[in-house]
Design an enzyme around this catalytic site. Structure first.
Site, mmCIF file in Angstrom:
data_model
loop_
_atom_site.group_PDB
_atom_site.id
_atom_site.type_symbol
_atom_site.label_atom_id
_atom_site.label_comp_id
_atom_site.label_asym_id
_atom_site.label_seq_id
_atom_site.Cartn_x
_atom_site.Cartn_y
_atom_site.Cartn_z
ATOM 1 N N THR A 222 -89.764 41.587 21.532
ATOM 2 C CA THR A 222 -89.214 42.731 22.259
ATOM 3 C C THR A 222 -90.118 43.949 22.148
ATOM 4 O OG1 THR A 222 -87.896 43.396 20.339
ATOM 5 C CG2 THR A 222 -86.823 41.986 21.985
ATOM 6 N N ASN A 224 -89.899 47.750 21.551
ATOM 7 C CA ASN A 224 -88.918 48.612 20.902
ATOM 8 C C ASN A 224 -89.181 50.077 21.212
ATOM 9 O OD1 ASN A 224 -87.752 46.362 19.433
ATOM 10 N ND2 ASN A 224 -89.638 46.372 18.231
ATOM 11 N N GLU A 269 -84.274 47.618 22.497
ATOM 12 C CA GLU A 269 -85.179 46.486 22.350
ATOM 13 C C GLU A 269 -85.153 45.691 23.652
ATOM 14 O OE1 GLU A 269 -84.900 45.415 17.670
ATOM 15 O OE2 GLU A 269 -83.131 44.883 18.860
#
Length: 327
Positions: A222, A224, A269
């Site tokens: 992900t 972030n 995320e």
């Protein structure tokens, strides 16, 4: 207001930060001024822009927005910051897309708040900026104690022999559009409803930072981002699009405290579908398209991954039916 699917690429207006100790250059004077905080630059603000543009055409001049930064509430109640729908930069871009090539930004502090409403109009708007006309919403208030009103503008505009337009509330889907209504929709996770009143998906911008790398281990790396501390978006999972280097990519995002792991500070995320590349340190935009589900705690990593698989599949279905966004 156009949506990201059909609006031109983002451009920025000429932003003029006003210094009340310095004169305004003649080249910047003489515009029709649309007045407001413009948080969100929603459909109601787009109506102000339309009225200002029409007035400017009739007068042979240009429309300009007049706004304040920071939000007045952050000056008077910093312990209770307002949920800002747009950062100052995104607000400028939204005003440009609404049709303003010029934006006057008045730095707001307690000294500005103490200016009597009459002086605000006569000395600043008419005198210093040479306003050719003024446009405001029906609920616009200003000046010391917020005593200035649309009626104040009309009275002083008449005295200065300039036209004043007060724009009534704009209704959309049977409700008057307002920043307050949009904040409430986002607090409920109803990003689709918020988009309907904004005229485009609600979007945040931020820097991609290093996280705990758990997503990578689970097969879901992900990007972030930390959102502003005043963000009141409901914790949960969303179908989103992320703009990377000017190109929009489909994805799925989680905003929340990661209850399965650490219940930490809220973080956004985003897993970007079918994308490989290093995003660390990049400034990206995330547009929220639809709500999938609330944040949940899972008893095992296997259960979490199974749910992430389902979330991704559902997000892909939703985004496949959503028109593409232009850069």
């Amino acid at each position: 207001m156009p949506s990201p699917a059909d609006e031109p690429p983002c451009r920025e207006p000429v932003a003029v930060v006003l210094d009340l100790d310095k004169p305004v250059p003649d080249a910047l004077r003489g515009a029709v001024l649309a007045l407001g905080n413009f948080d969100g630059v929603h459909r109601g603000h787009a109506e102000l822009a339309r009225v200002a543009a029409a007035m400017a055409r009739n007068l042979g001049t240009r429309p300009a927005a007049f706004t304040f930064e920071p939000h007045p509430r952050s000056v008077f109640r910093p312990e209770e910051p307002v949920f800002r729908l747009t950062s100052p930069q995104l607000k400028l871009e939204g005003l440009a897309q609404a049709g303003f090539a010029q934006v006057f930004v008045l730095p707001f502090d307690r000294d500005i708040a103490a200016i009597p409403a009459e002086r605000f109009v006569d000395d600043l708007l008419v005198g210093r900026l040479g306003a050719a006309g003024l446009v405001c919403g029906y609920d616009f208030h200003f000046g010391k104690g917020r005593t200035g009103s649309p009626e104040t503008l009309q009275a002083h505009g008449l005295a200065a022999d300039i036209p004043i337009a007060v724009v009534p509330p704009l209704s959309w889907q049977g409700e008057p559009v307002s920043s307050t209504l949009i904040r409430a929709a986002l607090a409920e996770g109803d990003v689709a409803r918020a988009a309907a009143f904004l005229g485009r998906p609600w979007t945040v911008r931020g820097l991609v930072v290093h996280g705990d790398k758990r997503g990578r281990d689970l097969g879901y790396p992900t990007a972030n981002m930390h959102l502003a501390r005043d963000c009141r978006l409901r914790h949960g999972i969303y179908a989103v699009r992320m703009r990377i280097d000017g190109v929009w990519h489909d994805g799925v995002a989680s905003f929340g405290s990661r209850p399965t792991f650490d219940d930490g500070a809220p973080r956004l995320e985003t897993f970007v579908f079918d994308f490989s590349g290093d995003l660390y340190g990049k400034r990206v935009d995330v547009a929220f398209v639809d709500w999938l589900r609330g944040e949940a705690k899972f008893d095992s990593l296997e259960a979490l991954v199974a749910q992430m698989d389902a979330d991704s599949a559902r997000a892909r279905e939703i985004l496949a039916k959503t028109p593409p966004f232009l850069p």
